[in-house]
Write a protein that holds these residues in place. Sequence first.
Motif, mmCIF file in Angstrom:
data_model
loop_
_atom_site.group_PDB
_atom_site.id
_atom_site.type_symbol
_atom_site.label_atom_id
_atom_site.label_comp_id
_atom_site.label_asym_id
_atom_site.label_seq_id
_atom_site.Cartn_x
_atom_site.Cartn_y
_atom_site.Cartn_z
ATOM 1 N N ILE A 31 17.597 -61.151 24.988
ATOM 2 C CA ILE A 31 16.322 -61.872 24.960
ATOM 3 C C ILE A 31 15.367 -61.235 25.966
ATOM 4 N N GLY A 32 14.164 -60.909 25.521
ATOM 5 C CA GLY A 32 13.127 -60.408 26.412
ATOM 6 C C GLY A 32 12.142 -61.523 26.724
ATOM 7 N N MET A 33 11.837 -61.729 28.001
ATOM 8 C CA MET A 33 10.969 -62.834 28.407
ATOM 9 C C MET A 33 10.455 -62.597 29.821
ATOM 10 N N SER A 34 9.348 -63.234 30.162
ATOM 11 C CA SER A 34 8.858 -63.196 31.529
ATOM 12 C C SER A 34 9.649 -64.185 32.373
ATOM 13 N N MET A 35 10.091 -63.737 33.551
ATOM 14 C CA MET A 35 10.810 -64.613 34.469
ATOM 15 C C MET A 35 9.978 -64.920 35.711
ATOM 16 N N ASN A 36 8.671 -64.734 35.613
ATOM 17 C CA ASN A 36 7.813 -64.969 36.774
ATOM 18 C C ASN A 36 7.881 -66.410 37.271
ATOM 19 N N ASN A 37 8.077 -67.353 36.349
ATOM 20 C CA ASN A 37 8.119 -68.765 36.736
ATOM 21 C C ASN A 37 9.538 -69.272 36.953
ATOM 22 N N LEU A 38 10.510 -68.382 36.901
ATOM 23 C CA LEU A 38 11.905 -68.772 37.103
ATOM 24 C C LEU A 38 12.211 -68.668 38.596
ATOM 25 N N ALA A 213 16.467 -62.212 40.291
ATOM 26 C CA ALA A 213 15.102 -62.684 40.071
ATOM 27 C C ALA A 213 14.205 -61.562 39.558
ATOM 28 N N LYS A 214 13.433 -61.880 38.519
ATOM 29 C CA LYS A 214 12.476 -60.949 37.917
ATOM 30 C C LYS A 214 13.137 -59.646 37.469
ATOM 31 N N GLU A 215 14.407 -59.757 37.070
ATOM 32 C CA GLU A 215 15.100 -58.583 36.545
ATOM 33 C C GLU A 215 15.946 -58.961 35.340
ATOM 34 N N MET A 240 10.700 -59.203 31.151
ATOM 35 C CA MET A 240 9.754 -58.268 30.550
ATOM 36 C C MET A 240 8.388 -58.928 30.530
ATOM 37 N N ASN A 241 7.461 -58.362 31.275
ATOM 38 C CA ASN A 241 6.124 -58.933 31.414
ATOM 39 C C ASN A 241 5.142 -58.375 30.398
ATOM 40 N N ALA A 258 12.146 -62.277 21.436
ATOM 41 C CA ALA A 258 11.068 -61.980 22.377
ATOM 42 C C ALA A 258 10.185 -63.209 22.564
ATOM 43 N N TYR A 259 10.017 -63.591 23.824
ATOM 44 C CA TYR A 259 9.112 -64.682 24.195
ATOM 45 C C TYR A 259 7.895 -64.103 24.913
ATOM 46 N N GLY A 260 6.723 -64.713 24.699
ATOM 47 C CA GLY A 260 5.558 -64.402 25.519
ATOM 48 C C GLY A 260 4.757 -63.199 25.079
#
Length: 532
Positions: A31-38, A213-215, A240-241, A258-260
């Motif tokens: 799964i590809g996704m932004s983890m900025n808010n995690l 985090a963020k990886e 993935m941003n 893929a999210y976002g």
Amino acid sequence: MKCLKLLTTGLLSLLISISSHAQTPSDQLIIGMSMNNLLSLDPAAATGLDVVSINANLYDTLIELDVDNPAQVNPGLAESWEISDDGRTITFKIRSGVQFHSGEPLTAKDVAWSLQRVLKLNLALATTWKTYGFTADNVEQYMRATDDHTFVLELPEATDPQLVVYTLGSSPSAFILDRKTVLEHQEDGDLGHQWLTSNAAGSGAFILNRWRAKELLLMSRNDYYWREPSQLRRVIMRHMNESQSLRLMMERGDIDVAYGMSVPDIEAMRKTANVDIQAVQRGTMYYAAVSMKDPKYAKQKVREAIRSLIDYRGINKSVMQDYGVFHQRPVKLGLEATLPEPGYQLDVEKAKKLLAEAGYPNGFKTSIRVLSETPFINIATNIQSTLAQAGIDASIITGTGNQVYGAMRDRDFEIIVGRGGGGIEPHPYSSLRSLVYNPDNRDEAKLTNFQGWRTGFYSPEINQLIENALVEKDADKQLSMYRDVQRLYDEKVGAIFPISQMVNTVALRSDVQHYRVHPAATTRLREVSKQR
């Protein structure tokens, strides 16, 4: 521990090798996704939709809301439950034979302790339970295990018991923890909070291997799951941003989900062979909000001017496709209680008149806090330009989720473009509690999970109406009261201006079977497989 390190190393090697192949392994989901808010995995502190979708696979809940009809409640750890005639007591029968990832048996004592812990830590997610009358001091009395298979939840105050059931099926705070394992990692009485920030102690279909985090985040199948174990051996979530990177990797088959992604990339994906698009409407709202702690925005006419300086239709047309649908009410679409749209629109001349009457004929300077991600930053720049038309010079301050929403939780902002509002439970109170309700406007109250408190909007009249509606047993009267709340919020010009109701749009490879995005963000992967 040595085995875990070897497993993690093997997973990392596998992840690297996947990048060079055109097809992901048949027993793994990438799964590809932004983890900025995690920011934290601790269920007592984990705000945001991303962490809910992770914890829904690491933990179990007492009950689950149906993915097709969230008003339908299905059994989870609880085989059955019964609501007393007076609506004040809910008794759950906990199923036998469930064990945590540690091998410890799951009992009603773990259920009671997990929910008590939320109130005792008193972090953001305690707020919902406080509205039901629970406190750190009374929670052991009202949430208790009477034996290993019976959990009793007694309501300290009269409320709608069905709403509490919905909360148990959707709140990020309702995941059940391995009490023994968590307490083994307790530091200075923190009930394992620090350890659970980056670890997990659940009974879910997957076991956490590692989170960087963020990886990336790695999960492996729980072979001893009380339901049928998943066909997936591993789940790998990659930070993935960049939308174009997500699109490229989806096209190549390097990731499965893929999210976002941005609107242009989503639209391109719709035309791509072997890729499907799922779009699910959620109760969360995209909004612009002002802080009434700021003297400017404490003035109703200034708030009304801001409300008239948002190009709602333009934003939804140019920015929100595949992210949201036009909506200007605090109660989500689809509920009988939701009023028709009020029809707010961009009206610069009206705004200028209101600003002059409020003492700002030449406008003023302000700032907009926002995540530097689509669609948030796009909404913010659009609002920045329309504010300027009335003489308001707004600078944009971007930051991480912690920086942006942290400032909102601290009530230290002027304008914010954000997303929130609960609305997860299929009940109007859910949205109003999150966006409007504010029973205690003091700074020390720290009702940080209420956007109403964060903005400093306080109306005793609205609060009372929300509280009365919650316990009203006549359905027609209750419906009328919830509609009156929305009318009053309009008249008083609340501090939050809903722009669009969230749509969660996900791209997935066509060979991914049984992947169902849940409206409550509790997307469970236990039944997902690949058809090859």
